[in-house]
Design a protein around this motif. Sequence first.
Motif, mmCIF file in Angstrom:
data_model
loop_
_atom_site.group_PDB
_atom_site.id
_atom_site.type_symbol
_atom_site.label_atom_id
_atom_site.label_comp_id
_atom_site.label_asym_id
_atom_site.label_seq_id
_atom_site.Cartn_x
_atom_site.Cartn_y
_atom_site.Cartn_z
ATOM 1 N N PRO A 83 84.287 32.962 38.282
ATOM 2 C CA PRO A 83 84.442 32.009 36.922
ATOM 3 C C PRO A 83 83.501 30.524 37.124
ATOM 4 O O PRO A 83 82.970 30.044 35.650
ATOM 5 C CB PRO A 83 85.806 31.385 36.650
ATOM 6 C CG PRO A 83 85.943 32.344 37.884
ATOM 7 C CD PRO A 83 85.806 33.093 39.381
ATOM 8 N N LEU A 84 83.225 30.211 38.041
ATOM 9 C CA LEU A 84 82.169 29.098 38.418
ATOM 10 C C LEU A 84 80.788 28.672 37.695
ATOM 11 O O LEU A 84 80.205 28.118 37.797
ATOM 12 C CB LEU A 84 82.071 28.126 38.959
ATOM 13 C CG LEU A 84 84.052 27.254 38.894
ATOM 14 C CD1 LEU A 84 84.341 26.646 40.810
ATOM 15 C CD2 LEU A 84 84.443 26.328 37.859
ATOM 16 N N MET A 85 80.543 30.450 37.795
ATOM 17 C CA MET A 85 79.123 30.388 37.730
ATOM 18 C C MET A 85 78.586 30.882 36.014
ATOM 19 O O MET A 85 77.194 30.354 36.467
ATOM 20 C CB MET A 85 78.919 32.106 38.499
ATOM 21 C CG MET A 85 79.434 31.946 40.254
ATOM 22 S SD MET A 85 78.085 31.737 40.853
ATOM 23 C CE MET A 85 75.940 32.241 40.057
ATOM 24 N N ILE A 86 79.762 30.616 35.228
ATOM 25 C CA ILE A 86 78.792 30.449 34.037
ATOM 26 C C ILE A 86 78.027 29.564 33.727
ATOM 27 O O ILE A 86 77.192 29.485 33.250
ATOM 28 C CB ILE A 86 80.369 30.728 33.264
ATOM 29 C CG1 ILE A 86 80.966 31.625 33.239
ATOM 30 C CG2 ILE A 86 79.835 30.250 31.580
ATOM 31 C CD1 ILE A 86 82.399 31.554 32.518
ATOM 32 N N TYR A 87 78.214 27.783 34.234
ATOM 33 C CA TYR A 87 77.773 27.522 34.195
ATOM 34 C C TYR A 87 76.261 27.053 34.760
ATOM 35 O O TYR A 87 75.017 26.930 34.041
ATOM 36 C CB TYR A 87 78.469 25.660 34.972
ATOM 37 C CG TYR A 87 77.651 24.576 35.015
ATOM 38 C CD1 TYR A 87 77.338 23.899 33.820
ATOM 39 C CD2 TYR A 87 76.536 24.220 36.102
ATOM 40 C CE1 TYR A 87 76.150 22.786 33.467
ATOM 41 C CE2 TYR A 87 76.038 22.119 35.545
ATOM 42 C CZ TYR A 87 76.271 22.199 34.757
ATOM 43 O OH TYR A 87 74.975 20.532 34.939
ATOM 44 N N PRO A 88 76.455 27.337 36.074
ATOM 45 C CA PRO A 88 74.791 27.604 36.553
ATOM 46 C C PRO A 88 74.500 28.734 35.681
ATOM 47 O O PRO A 88 72.876 28.000 35.522
ATOM 48 C CB PRO A 88 74.989 27.678 37.922
ATOM 49 C CG PRO A 88 76.594 27.612 38.045
ATOM 50 C CD PRO A 88 77.250 27.447 36.682
ATOM 51 N N THR A 89 74.694 29.910 35.538
ATOM 52 C CA THR A 89 74.043 30.723 34.664
ATOM 53 C C THR A 89 73.428 29.884 33.534
ATOM 54 O O THR A 89 72.325 30.317 33.533
ATOM 55 C CB THR A 89 74.878 32.179 34.466
ATOM 56 O OG1 THR A 89 75.579 32.753 35.409
ATOM 57 C CG2 THR A 89 74.606 32.694 33.560
ATOM 58 N N LEU A 90 74.335 29.306 32.568
ATOM 59 C CA LEU A 90 73.527 28.727 31.483
ATOM 60 C C LEU A 90 72.903 28.020 32.116
ATOM 61 O O LEU A 90 71.734 27.592 31.236
ATOM 62 C CB LEU A 90 74.860 28.051 30.857
ATOM 63 C CG LEU A 90 75.930 29.393 30.242
ATOM 64 C CD1 LEU A 90 77.300 28.315 29.724
ATOM 65 C CD2 LEU A 90 75.258 30.103 29.110
ATOM 66 N N LEU A 91 72.286 27.071 32.778
ATOM 67 C CA LEU A 91 71.700 26.139 32.806
ATOM 68 C C LEU A 91 70.185 27.031 33.627
ATOM 69 O O LEU A 91 69.578 27.228 32.789
ATOM 70 C CB LEU A 91 71.763 25.256 34.620
ATOM 71 C CG LEU A 91 72.476 24.003 34.243
ATOM 72 C CD1 LEU A 91 72.807 23.126 35.538
ATOM 73 C CD2 LEU A 91 72.003 22.863 33.609
ATOM 74 N N LEU A 92 70.193 27.886 34.083
ATOM 75 C CA LEU A 92 69.206 28.601 34.616
ATOM 76 C C LEU A 92 68.359 29.415 33.385
ATOM 77 O O LEU A 92 67.563 29.149 32.862
ATOM 78 C CB LEU A 92 69.267 30.357 35.560
ATOM 79 C CG LEU A 92 69.990 29.066 37.100
ATOM 80 C CD1 LEU A 92 70.179 30.533 37.534
ATOM 81 C CD2 LEU A 92 68.909 28.984 37.100
ATOM 82 N N LEU A 93 69.934 29.818 32.295
ATOM 83 C CA LEU A 93 68.772 30.121 31.336
ATOM 84 C C LEU A 93 68.269 29.756 30.364
ATOM 85 O O LEU A 93 67.624 29.359 28.999
ATOM 86 C CB LEU A 93 70.324 30.887 30.377
ATOM 87 C CG LEU A 93 70.370 32.260 31.334
ATOM 88 C CD1 LEU A 93 71.839 32.846 30.506
ATOM 89 C CD2 LEU A 93 69.620 33.451 30.888
ATOM 90 N N THR A 94 68.964 27.858 30.374
ATOM 91 C CA THR A 94 68.170 27.162 29.549
ATOM 92 C C THR A 94 66.791 26.568 29.872
ATOM 93 O O THR A 94 65.718 26.643 29.229
ATOM 94 C CB THR A 94 69.488 25.883 29.570
ATOM 95 O OG1 THR A 94 70.759 25.868 29.663
ATOM 96 C CG2 THR A 94 68.746 24.188 28.993
ATOM 97 N N GLY A 95 66.916 26.611 31.557
ATOM 98 C CA GLY A 95 65.313 26.667 32.029
ATOM 99 C C GLY A 95 64.581 27.808 31.566
ATOM 100 O O GLY A 95 63.397 27.121 31.314
ATOM 101 N N VAL A 96 64.999 29.236 31.670
ATOM 102 C CA VAL A 96 64.096 30.016 31.263
ATOM 103 C C VAL A 96 63.761 30.120 29.785
ATOM 104 O O VAL A 96 62.759 29.984 29.160
ATOM 105 C CB VAL A 96 64.953 31.449 31.540
ATOM 106 C CG1 VAL A 96 64.061 32.819 30.838
ATOM 107 C CG2 VAL A 96 64.888 32.211 32.864
ATOM 108 N N ALA A 97 64.894 29.550 28.666
ATOM 109 C CA ALA A 97 64.744 29.011 27.654
ATOM 110 C C ALA A 97 62.997 28.139 27.555
ATOM 111 O O ALA A 97 62.783 27.997 26.151
ATOM 112 C CB ALA A 97 65.565 28.719 26.564
ATOM 113 N N LEU A 98 63.776 26.820 27.745
ATOM 114 C CA LEU A 98 62.034 25.803 27.655
ATOM 115 C C LEU A 98 61.172 26.148 28.470
ATOM 116 O O LEU A 98 59.839 26.131 27.586
ATOM 117 C CB LEU A 98 63.064 24.865 28.802
ATOM 118 C CG LEU A 98 63.579 23.847 28.374
ATOM 119 C CD1 LEU A 98 64.482 23.169 29.856
ATOM 120 C CD2 LEU A 98 63.245 22.490 27.640
ATOM 121 N N VAL A 99 61.138 27.336 29.450
ATOM 122 C CA VAL A 99 59.429 27.664 29.378
ATOM 123 C C VAL A 99 59.245 28.994 28.780
ATOM 124 O O VAL A 99 57.756 28.956 28.525
ATOM 125 C CB VAL A 99 59.820 28.820 31.335
ATOM 126 C CG1 VAL A 99 58.470 29.166 31.905
ATOM 127 C CG2 VAL A 99 60.254 27.749 32.639
#
Length: 170
Positions: free
Chosen positions: A117-133
């Motif tokens: 369940p704690l993987m939600i935060y890192p997943t959202l961070l990585l998706l945010t990075g992808v969105a930035l790129v």
Amino acid sequence: MIFDRITRTAFAVASGFLMLLAFGLITYAAYEVVRSLLVDGTNIATSLLEAVGYSVIAIAVFDVGKYLLEEEAIRAREMRQPAEARRSLTKFISTIAIAVFLEGLVAVFEAGKDQLPLMIYPTLLLLTGVALVIGLGIYQRLSAMVENETTDREQSKAPLRRRTREPKSA
């Protein structure tokens, strides 16, 4: 003129403060690693991962401070060329994207395999990075197209200007 100096000074002070905060984060990260090495019962892996996270955030904060210092305090002018603005913004957003990706990676390791369940935060961070790129790529593409169109228009008008400026010979 005086307002310009006040503005430049304010940006310089804010930039210096951000750089000091970044240095403080790095110092704190180093202190926590040393403390965890010296104290028994402290998980060194957790301390190292947290130190990486603090370091990544410090780099991003330092880069923001550097950006403010270079672009607002030292130059203190608007960017006149679209290419100059594009390069500056690209460098800035790239640094932020790298920080987001690194923080996401650190968070993945911190969450571990057992705490799904704690993987939600890192997943959202990585998706945010992808969105930035992706957003940066779209910005690059659109701004390059506008630059090319502007350059093409200026070049197509240039011969007309020369013809109208030349004196007529009899």
